[in-house]
Motif scaffolding. Structure first.
Motif, PDB file in Angstrom:
ATOM      1  N   THR A  76       5.951   6.613   3.189  1.00  0.00           N
ATOM      2  CA  THR A  76       6.685   5.683   4.044  1.00  0.00           C
ATOM      3  C   THR A  76       5.719   4.984   5.007  1.00  0.00           C
ATOM      4  OG1 THR A  76       7.114   7.351   5.728  1.00  0.00           O
ATOM      5  CG2 THR A  76       8.744   7.134   3.948  1.00  0.00           C
ATOM      6  N   ARG A  77       6.198   3.887   5.584  1.00  0.00           N
ATOM      7  CA  ARG A  77       5.377   3.170   6.572  1.00  0.00           C
ATOM      8  C   ARG A  77       5.038   4.055   7.773  1.00  0.00           C
ATOM      9  NH1 ARG A  77       5.241  -2.611   6.024  1.00  0.00           N
ATOM     10  NH2 ARG A  77       4.911  -2.782   8.261  1.00  0.00           N
ATOM     11  N   ILE A  86      -6.243   0.895  -4.222  1.00  0.00           N
ATOM     12  CA  ILE A  86      -5.164  -0.093  -4.084  1.00  0.00           C
ATOM     13  C   ILE A  86      -5.696  -1.397  -3.494  1.00  0.00           C
ATOM     14  CG2 ILE A  86      -3.010  -0.623  -2.862  1.00  0.00           C
ATOM     15  CD1 ILE A  86      -2.328   2.392  -3.152  1.00  0.00           C
ATOM     16  N   ILE A  87      -6.548  -1.290  -2.483  1.00  0.00           N
ATOM     17  CA  ILE A  87      -7.031  -2.515  -1.823  1.00  0.00           C
ATOM     18  C   ILE A  87      -8.350  -3.011  -2.403  1.00  0.00           C
ATOM     19  CG2 ILE A  87      -5.823  -1.948   0.319  1.00  0.00           C
ATOM     20  CD1 ILE A  87      -8.541  -1.217   1.552  1.00  0.00           C
ATOM     21  N   GLY A  88      -8.915  -2.276  -3.360  1.00  0.00           N
ATOM     22  CA  GLY A  88     -10.175  -2.704  -3.976  1.00  0.00           C
ATOM     23  C   GLY A  88     -11.351  -2.561  -3.036  1.00  0.00           C
ATOM     24  N   ILE A 101       0.828  -1.204   0.000  1.00  0.00           N
ATOM     25  CA  ILE A 101       0.000   0.000   0.000  1.00  0.00           C
ATOM     26  C   ILE A 101       0.861   1.252   0.000  1.00  0.00           C
ATOM     27  CG2 ILE A 101      -1.703   1.325   1.309  1.00  0.00           C
ATOM     28  CD1 ILE A 101      -2.821  -1.450   2.235  1.00  0.00           C
ATOM     29  N   VAL A 102       1.876   1.303   0.884  1.00  0.00           N
ATOM     30  CA  VAL A 102       2.711   2.503   0.938  1.00  0.00           C
ATOM     31  C   VAL A 102       3.531   2.659  -0.339  1.00  0.00           C
ATOM     32  CG1 VAL A 102       2.770   2.609   3.455  1.00  0.00           C
ATOM     33  CG2 VAL A 102       4.594   1.399   2.239  1.00  0.00           C
ATOM     34  N   ASP A 103       3.921   1.561  -0.962  1.00  0.00           N
ATOM     35  CA  ASP A 103       4.612   1.650  -2.245  1.00  0.00           C
ATOM     36  C   ASP A 103       3.689   2.237  -3.310  1.00  0.00           C
ATOM     37  OD1 ASP A 103       6.951   0.641  -1.196  1.00  0.00           O
ATOM     38  OD2 ASP A 103       6.636  -1.406  -1.963  1.00  0.00           O
TER      39      ASP A 103
END
Length: 128
Positions: A29-30, A53-55, A22-24
């Motif tokens: 950054t995390r 990103i996570i749908g 997700i952070v990428d």
């Protein structure tokens, strides 16, 4: 009642997608992501990008009390009509029957403009 950051964290956890992925995808950054989990209110564009990103569609996850603190969402103002208004103004008033709908339409246009601007910045300068 959980705040927006907690709702985001729980939804990401339930999605099974790693924080690293997700952070990428977000280009952050995390530690930045973990700070977002602690925030009571989150930026609409940020939540939308995470959802892509996570749908997941977050529009149903935030209650009306959460939505009232999202950027650009306001409560309906109490306006007392003045009887001394001319007919021209009253016809103008009838075209503005629902200012909340107009505000939301403007918000949608503004967000689309910001997203286009962000895409342009990414094309010109690349990811962070």
């Amino acid at each position: 009642m959980p705040h927006q950051g907690e709702i985001l964290q729980e939804t990401i956890k339930n999605s099974g997608i790693s924080i690293t992925r997700i952070v990428d995808g977000l280009g952050i950054t995390r530690p930045t992501m973990y700070r977002k989990f602690k925030e009571e209110t989150l930026d609409y564009a940020f939540v939308k990008r995470v959802g892509e990103i996570i749908g997941h569609d977050f529009s149903n996850d935030f209650t009306s009390s959460h939505q009232s603190v999202l950027p650009f969402v306001t409560h309906k103002a109490d306006v007392t009509p003045v009887n001394t208004v001319t007919n021209k103004s009253s016809s103008l008033q009838s075209t503005e029957a629902d200012p909340i709908k107009q505000l939301l339409a403007l918000q949608t246009k503004y967000i689309a403009l910001l997203e286009a601007y962000n895409e342009l910045l990414l094309k010109v300068y690349g990811p962070r």
